[in-house]
Design a protein around this motif. Structure first.
Motif, mmCIF file in Angstrom:
data_model
loop_
_atom_site.group_PDB
_atom_site.id
_atom_site.type_symbol
_atom_site.label_atom_id
_atom_site.label_comp_id
_atom_site.label_asym_id
_atom_site.label_seq_id
_atom_site.Cartn_x
_atom_site.Cartn_y
_atom_site.Cartn_z
ATOM 1 N N ASP A 225 31.588 48.832 37.103
ATOM 2 C CA ASP A 225 31.334 47.439 36.734
ATOM 3 C C ASP A 225 32.617 46.765 36.258
ATOM 4 O OD1 ASP A 225 29.108 45.336 35.972
ATOM 5 O OD2 ASP A 225 30.439 45.468 34.229
ATOM 6 N N TYR A 226 33.430 47.507 35.514
ATOM 7 C CA TYR A 226 34.710 46.958 35.043
ATOM 8 C C TYR A 226 35.630 46.654 36.226
ATOM 9 C CZ TYR A 226 39.193 46.647 32.612
ATOM 10 O OH TYR A 226 40.420 46.227 32.141
ATOM 11 N N VAL A 227 35.668 47.563 37.191
ATOM 12 C CA VAL A 227 36.505 47.345 38.379
ATOM 13 C C VAL A 227 36.037 46.096 39.127
ATOM 14 C CG1 VAL A 227 37.176 48.289 40.613
ATOM 15 C CG2 VAL A 227 37.115 49.777 38.604
ATOM 16 N N LYS A 228 34.722 45.943 39.277
ATOM 17 C CA LYS A 228 34.194 44.752 39.961
ATOM 18 C C LYS A 228 34.588 43.477 39.216
ATOM 19 C CE LYS A 228 30.173 46.998 42.087
ATOM 20 N NZ LYS A 228 28.686 47.095 42.109
ATOM 21 N N ALA A 229 34.566 43.529 37.883
ATOM 22 C CA ALA A 229 34.958 42.357 37.094
ATOM 23 C C ALA A 229 36.428 42.013 37.316
ATOM 24 C CB ALA A 229 34.685 42.619 35.615
ATOM 25 N N ASP A 232 36.784 40.322 40.667
ATOM 26 C CA ASP A 232 36.345 38.924 40.601
ATOM 27 C C ASP A 232 37.399 38.034 39.945
ATOM 28 O OD1 ASP A 232 33.981 39.637 41.807
ATOM 29 O OD2 ASP A 232 32.860 39.825 39.922
ATOM 30 N N GLN A 233 38.150 38.591 38.996
ATOM 31 C CA GLN A 233 39.183 37.807 38.322
ATOM 32 C C GLN A 233 40.439 37.643 39.178
ATOM 33 O OE1 GLN A 233 40.027 39.437 34.425
ATOM 34 N NE2 GLN A 233 37.860 39.482 33.843
ATOM 35 N N ASN A 234 40.566 38.467 40.210
ATOM 36 C CA ASN A 234 41.735 38.393 41.098
ATOM 37 C C ASN A 234 41.259 38.303 42.550
ATOM 38 O OD1 ASN A 234 44.176 39.210 39.146
ATOM 39 N ND2 ASN A 234 42.421 40.522 38.666
ATOM 40 N N PRO A 235 40.635 37.188 42.928
ATOM 41 C CA PRO A 235 40.006 37.100 44.257
ATOM 42 C C PRO A 235 40.991 37.019 45.421
ATOM 43 C CG PRO A 235 39.901 34.987 43.133
ATOM 44 C CD PRO A 235 40.478 35.954 42.146
ATOM 45 N N GLU A 240 45.492 46.899 41.895
ATOM 46 C CA GLU A 240 45.772 48.306 41.606
ATOM 47 C C GLU A 240 45.431 48.552 40.134
ATOM 48 O OE1 GLU A 240 49.375 50.171 43.491
ATOM 49 O OE2 GLU A 240 49.928 48.060 43.743
ATOM 50 N N ILE A 241 44.800 49.679 39.873
ATOM 51 C CA ILE A 241 44.355 49.985 38.512
ATOM 52 C C ILE A 241 44.850 51.371 38.115
ATOM 53 C CG2 ILE A 241 42.372 50.250 36.970
ATOM 54 C CD1 ILE A 241 40.767 48.473 38.792
ATOM 55 N N LYS A 267 35.198 49.851 49.435
ATOM 56 C CA LYS A 267 34.273 48.732 49.590
ATOM 57 C C LYS A 267 34.722 47.457 48.886
ATOM 58 C CE LYS A 267 31.252 51.176 51.924
ATOM 59 N NZ LYS A 267 30.945 50.871 53.342
ATOM 60 N N LEU A 268 35.604 47.567 47.910
ATOM 61 C CA LEU A 268 36.048 46.397 47.165
ATOM 62 C C LEU A 268 37.522 46.124 47.468
ATOM 63 C CD1 LEU A 268 34.422 47.300 43.710
ATOM 64 C CD2 LEU A 268 33.431 45.936 45.556
ATOM 65 N N LYS A 269 38.008 45.010 46.979
ATOM 66 C CA LYS A 269 39.419 44.661 47.201
ATOM 67 C C LYS A 269 40.283 45.389 46.173
ATOM 68 C CE LYS A 269 40.530 40.494 48.305
ATOM 69 N NZ LYS A 269 40.717 39.015 48.290
#
Length: 307
Positions: A225-229, A232-235, A240-241, A267-269
């Motif tokens: 959920d944190y990664v998805k957030a 969303d903040q960097n569309p 990279e995390i 699946k996500l950016k």
């Protein structure tokens, strides 16, 4: 040795030449506890809400009583309850003995992670310190390298998100020192915190024992959920995390967390996720800043409901 002692010993020799064993304390007339009084203590201790160990629940079945009250406070409450009902009361020594011998229970004290080697070296004598000196020096060098690695990650200019996460010790709700709260059935709550070291922002995921446990599935869900957030903040870019965490095998080293990372990357950016596990106490201070803040807020809340 006196003649009387020899005479007494010889008088205890049997026909087969064996001396009879000592009979001190074996007269069978020792004072006993009234079964009803003993049961009243057991029932009272069983009524106290307890929690599992935070760090070693896989190795021990020991349960913990909240340290909001001392043993003397608990005995005083037991005594007042029995006096109110006009019933016989166990002595404090009997109460303590039953708690210590018939229950695998102790008082819970919240404490920060401690490095085993550092604590062992600190509490060793001169000879033991000499034997540990080489290992301890290498350990200190590793701590410096780990902190350097963390500082390098924080200073990266490519926009990489650097975060540290941890699960706070179990919180029992409601919380307070008055008996109305202490002896009521309380619900165990969990707080998982993720702190962005560069942006100095944090997210807390809070749930109670009816909604989930504290295993890898819950931890992985929070991280995803944190990664998805962050996505969303960097569309407009792939992020990279870098995650830092302790080296706890249960929540951190498992297929569920790896699956969450793999899902995020595929699946996500998300360009990459790097997870760095601590080998020393180098990240404890970073993680505990947020945990300590949560604890202080909890203490303020508690202070407002004291009698």
């Amino acid at each position: 040795m006196s003649y009387k002692a020899i005479q007494t010993a010889l008088s205890k020799v049997s026909e087969s030449g064996v001396i009879q064993g000592a009979l001190r304390g074996k007269h069978g007339h020792q004072p006993t506890i009234d079964p009803q009084i003993k049961q009243s203590v057991i029932d009272f201790i069983n009524s106290i809400p307890k929690i599992e160990s935070h760090y070693s629940r896989a190795q021990t079945k020991r349960q913990y009583i909240s340290s909001e009250k001392s043993l003397a406070d608990i005995y005083r409450d037991y005594k007042q309850l029995r006096e109110k009902d006009g019933l016989a009361i166990a002595t404090s020594s009997t109460f303590n003995r039953i708690l210590n011998t018939e229950f695998n229970t102790s008082f819970f004290i919240t404490k920060k992670d401690q490095c085993d080697l550092c604590e062992r070296y600190k509490n060793s004598d001169s000879e033991e310190k000499r034997n540990l000196s080489q290992e301890y020096e290498q350990h200190q060098n590793e701590k410096v390298l780990a902190r350097t690695e963390k500082d390098n990650d924080k200073s990266r200019a490519d926009g990489t998100i650097v975060a540290v996460y941890d699960l706070q010790a179990v919180l029992q709700i409601p919380k307070g020192q008055i008996s109305l709260f202490f002896y009521k059935s309380r619900i165990n709550c969990l707080n998982f915190t993720i702190r962005n070291l560069r942006a100095k922002e944090a997210m807390c995921y809070f749930w109670d024992e009816t909604e989930g446990k504290r295993g890898p599935i819950e931890i992985g869900s929070c991280i995803l959920d944190y990664v998805k957030a962050q996505v969303d903040q960097n569309p407009n870019k792939e992020i990279e995390i870098i995650f830092y965490s302790d080296n706890c095998g249960g929540p951190q080293k498992n297929k569920f967390l790896l699956s969450a990372y793999a899902y995020a990357v595929n699946k996500l950016k998300v360009k990459s996720i790097t997870h760095k596990l601590k080998v020393t106490t180098s990240i404890v201070s970073l993680r505990n800043k947020l945990i300590d803040t949560c604890s202080r807020v909890q203490s303020i809340y508690q202070s407002n409901i004291k009698r």
